[in-house]
Design a protein around this motif. Structure first.
Motif, PDB file in Angstrom:
ATOM      1  N   ALA A   1       0.828  -1.206   0.000  1.00 23.60           N
ATOM      2  CA  ALA A   1       0.000   0.000   0.000  1.00 23.60           C
ATOM      3  C   ALA A   1       0.861   1.254   0.000  1.00 23.60           C
ATOM      4  N   CYS A   2       1.902   1.234   0.809  1.00 29.18           N
ATOM      5  CA  CYS A   2       2.804   2.380   0.886  1.00 29.18           C
ATOM      6  C   CYS A   2       3.506   2.604  -0.448  1.00 29.18           C
ATOM      7  N   ASP A   3       4.030   1.537  -1.022  1.00 25.04           N
ATOM      8  CA  ASP A   3       4.745   1.638  -2.298  1.00 25.04           C
ATOM      9  C   ASP A   3       3.833   2.109  -3.429  1.00 25.04           C
ATOM     10  N   ALA A   4       2.546   1.766  -3.340  1.00 24.21           N
ATOM     11  CA  ALA A   4       1.594   2.140  -4.396  1.00 24.21           C
ATOM     12  C   ALA A   4       1.114   3.580  -4.270  1.00 24.21           C
ATOM     13  N   GLY A   5       1.467   4.237  -3.173  1.00 23.42           N
ATOM     14  CA  GLY A   5       1.095   5.638  -3.025  1.00 23.42           C
ATOM     15  C   GLY A   5      -0.118   5.905  -2.166  1.00 23.42           C
ATOM     16  N   ALA A   6      -0.521   4.925  -1.334  1.00 25.19           N
ATOM     17  CA  ALA A   6      -1.644   5.154  -0.421  1.00 25.19           C
ATOM     18  C   ALA A   6      -1.274   6.219   0.608  1.00 25.19           C
ATOM     19  N   ASP A   7      -2.279   6.940   1.077  1.00 25.15           N
ATOM     20  CA  ASP A   7      -2.065   7.971   2.090  1.00 25.15           C
ATOM     21  C   ASP A   7      -2.143   7.413   3.505  1.00 25.15           C
ATOM     22  N   TYR A   8      -2.961   6.389   3.690  1.00 24.96           N
ATOM     23  CA  TYR A   8      -3.128   5.806   5.020  1.00 24.96           C
ATOM     24  C   TYR A   8      -3.602   4.366   4.887  1.00 24.96           C
ATOM     25  N   MET A   9      -3.529   3.646   6.010  1.00 25.92           N
ATOM     26  CA  MET A   9      -4.013   2.268   6.064  1.00 25.92           C
ATOM     27  C   MET A   9      -5.153   2.163   7.071  1.00 25.92           C
ATOM     28  N   GLY A  10      -6.065   1.252   6.814  1.00 23.58           N
ATOM     29  CA  GLY A  10      -7.037   0.827   7.811  1.00 23.58           C
ATOM     30  C   GLY A  10      -6.617  -0.549   8.296  1.00 23.58           C
ATOM     31  N   VAL A  11      -6.319  -0.700   9.569  1.00 26.80           N
ATOM     32  CA  VAL A  11      -5.759  -1.949  10.081  1.00 26.80           C
ATOM     33  C   VAL A  11      -6.719  -2.564  11.098  1.00 26.80           C
ATOM     34  N   GLY A  12      -7.083  -3.809  10.887  1.00 25.42           N
ATOM     35  CA  GLY A  12      -8.004  -4.484  11.792  1.00 25.42           C
ATOM     36  C   GLY A  12      -8.563  -5.742  11.130  1.00 25.42           C
ATOM     37  N   ALA A  13      -9.473  -6.413  11.812  1.00 27.51           N
ATOM     38  CA  ALA A  13     -10.239  -5.951  12.956  1.00 27.51           C
ATOM     39  C   ALA A  13      -9.451  -6.150  14.258  1.00 27.51           C
ATOM     40  N   VAL A  14      -9.385  -5.067  15.044  1.00 24.57           N
ATOM     41  CA  VAL A  14      -8.624  -5.116  16.280  1.00 24.57           C
ATOM     42  C   VAL A  14      -9.441  -5.683  17.441  1.00 24.57           C
ATOM     43  N   PHE A  15     -10.762  -5.654  17.319  1.00 20.91           N
ATOM     44  CA  PHE A  15     -11.679  -6.264  18.279  1.00 20.91           C
ATOM     45  C   PHE A  15     -12.794  -6.963  17.496  1.00 20.91           C
ATOM     46  N   PRO A  16     -13.563  -7.838  18.141  1.00 21.64           N
ATOM     47  CA  PRO A  16     -14.713  -8.428  17.443  1.00 21.64           C
ATOM     48  C   PRO A  16     -15.631  -7.329  16.918  1.00 21.64           C
ATOM     49  N   SER A  17     -15.993  -7.421  15.666  1.00 23.39           N
ATOM     50  CA  SER A  17     -16.763  -6.354  15.032  1.00 23.39           C
ATOM     51  C   SER A  17     -18.217  -6.750  14.851  1.00 23.39           C
ATOM     52  N   PRO A  18     -19.157  -5.960  15.393  1.00 24.39           N
ATOM     53  CA  PRO A  18     -20.572  -6.240  15.163  1.00 24.39           C
ATOM     54  C   PRO A  18     -21.004  -5.950  13.735  1.00 24.39           C
ATOM     55  N   THR A  19     -20.204  -5.157  13.007  1.00 24.20           N
ATOM     56  CA  THR A  19     -20.534  -4.788  11.634  1.00 24.20           C
ATOM     57  C   THR A  19     -20.058  -5.838  10.637  1.00 24.20           C
ATOM     58  N   LYS A  20     -18.832  -6.357  10.850  1.00 19.64           N
ATOM     59  CA  LYS A  20     -18.276  -7.371   9.960  1.00 19.64           C
ATOM     60  C   LYS A  20     -17.939  -8.595  10.804  1.00 19.64           C
ATOM     61  N   LYS A  21     -18.934  -9.446  11.010  1.00 15.01           N
ATOM     62  CA  LYS A  21     -18.787 -10.559  11.943  1.00 15.01           C
ATOM     63  C   LYS A  21     -17.730 -11.568  11.493  1.00 15.01           C
ATOM     64  N   GLY A  22     -17.449 -11.649  10.201  1.00 13.87           N
ATOM     65  CA  GLY A  22     -16.456 -12.595   9.722  1.00 13.87           C
ATOM     66  C   GLY A  22     -15.081 -11.988   9.524  1.00 13.87           C
ATOM     67  N   ALA A  23     -14.887 -10.752  10.007  1.00 12.58           N
ATOM     68  CA  ALA A  23     -13.617 -10.067   9.783  1.00 12.58           C
ATOM     69  C   ALA A  23     -12.469 -10.790  10.484  1.00 12.58           C
ATOM     70  N   ILE A  24     -11.330 -10.869   9.796  1.00 10.23           N
ATOM     71  CA  ILE A  24     -10.137 -11.481  10.375  1.00 10.23           C
ATOM     72  C   ILE A  24      -9.598 -10.583  11.484  1.00 10.23           C
ATOM     73  N   ARG A  25      -9.390 -11.175  12.662  1.00 11.53           N
ATOM     74  CA  ARG A  25      -8.856 -10.419  13.792  1.00 11.53           C
ATOM     75  C   ARG A  25      -7.340 -10.322  13.706  1.00 11.53           C
ATOM     76  N   ILE A  26      -6.804  -9.200  14.190  1.00 13.22           N
ATOM     77  CA  ILE A  26      -5.365  -9.096  14.376  1.00 13.22           C
ATOM     78  C   ILE A  26      -5.099  -8.742  15.828  1.00 13.22           C
ATOM     79  N   THR A  27      -3.955  -9.149  16.339  1.00 11.41           N
ATOM     80  CA  THR A  27      -3.597  -8.880  17.729  1.00 11.41           C
ATOM     81  C   THR A  27      -3.033  -7.473  17.866  1.00 11.41           C
ATOM     82  N   LYS A  28      -2.917  -7.036  19.117  1.00 14.78           N
ATOM     83  CA  LYS A  28      -2.302  -5.736  19.371  1.00 14.78           C
ATOM     84  C   LYS A  28      -0.851  -5.735  18.908  1.00 14.78           C
ATOM     85  N   GLU A  29      -0.184  -6.858  19.073  1.00 16.66           N
ATOM     86  CA  GLU A  29       1.211  -6.955  18.633  1.00 16.66           C
ATOM     87  C   GLU A  29       1.303  -6.820  17.111  1.00 16.66           C
TER      88      GLU A  29
END
Length: 221
Positions: free
Chosen positions: A121-149
């Motif tokens: 994303a950085c190399d392609a010229g994106a301005d920012y990233m959206g990183v997550g799901a950091v907690f269980p999401s009520p909006t996207k129940k099947g979203a892949i979780r990532i840890t704080k680390e």
């Protein structure tokens, strides 16, 4: 509207399922009045005509508050509506191609769940990233979780800022202190609240407090 990382402080993502008592427009206006710093129009089930109509209205509303409007996934609607940018996932349009099409001042956000995705994303010229799901999401129940680390590692792997997304609410956002994000993306924590303006104001205060501590933490490293 030229991108500034401060736009990520409290990044509100729409979901019209919560617009029961009032229109999506009125909900976004209340959220802006409460202090959200960016609005993403994310309405997966709207056809392009309806999405364009909403984007044009919300663009003018957001601009009256000095806040950018980002459209989820749909680059053509974002450009036609005069929105400030687009946010794409890993399986959507390539950020580099969007940059060629839309120009330097168009804001591009990319979802990143790994260091490798963040680097691309950085190399392609994106301005920012959206990183997550950091907690269980009520909006996207099947979203892949990532840890704080993992969040900390991804944020530290590239020079572009990241917004933490996925189940963020007033009770858990402080758990992300020290992870290096530039802000918090929220959906139901704002738009499902009985008082959208008050919820946004409370979240903005918490976000700013956490990010001040984040800056102090980074300076001490």
């Amino acid at each position: 509207m030229i991108f500034r990382k401060e736009y990520l402080t409290l990044y509100a993502v729409t979901n019209r399922v919560h617009a029961v008592r009032e229109s999506l427009y009125d909900q976004v206006k209340a959220a802006l009045s409460g202090g959200v710093t960016c609005v993403q129009l994310r309405e997966k089930y709207m056809d392009d005509d309806r999405l364009l109509e909403e984007a044009v209205k919300l663009r003018d509303l957001c601009h009256s508050f000095g806040v950018p409007l980002i459209v989820n996934d749909n680059v053509n609607v974002a450009l036609e509506a005069g929105a400030d940018g687009v946010h794409v996932g890993q399986e959507d349009a390539d950020a580099g191609e969007i940059r060629k099409l839309a120009g330097r001042d168009f804001i591009i956000g990319v979802t990143a769940k790994t260091v490798e995705q963040a680097g691309r994303a950085c190399d392609a010229g994106a301005d920012y990233m959206g990183v997550g799901a950091v907690f269980p999401s009520p909006t996207k129940k099947g979203a892949i979780r990532i840890t704080k680390e993992e969040l900390r590692t991804i944020c530290g792997s590239v020079d572009i800022p990241a917004v933490a997304i996925g189940g963020v609410n007033p009770e858990n956002m402080a758990e992300l202190k020290g992870c290096g994000m530039a802000g918090f993306a929220v959906v139901s924590a704002v738009f499902a609240a009985d008082d959208v303006k008050a919820a946004a104001a409370a979240l903005r205060g918490k976000a700013e407090e956490i990010l001040r501590e984040e800056e102090m933490f980074q300076e001490e490293k």
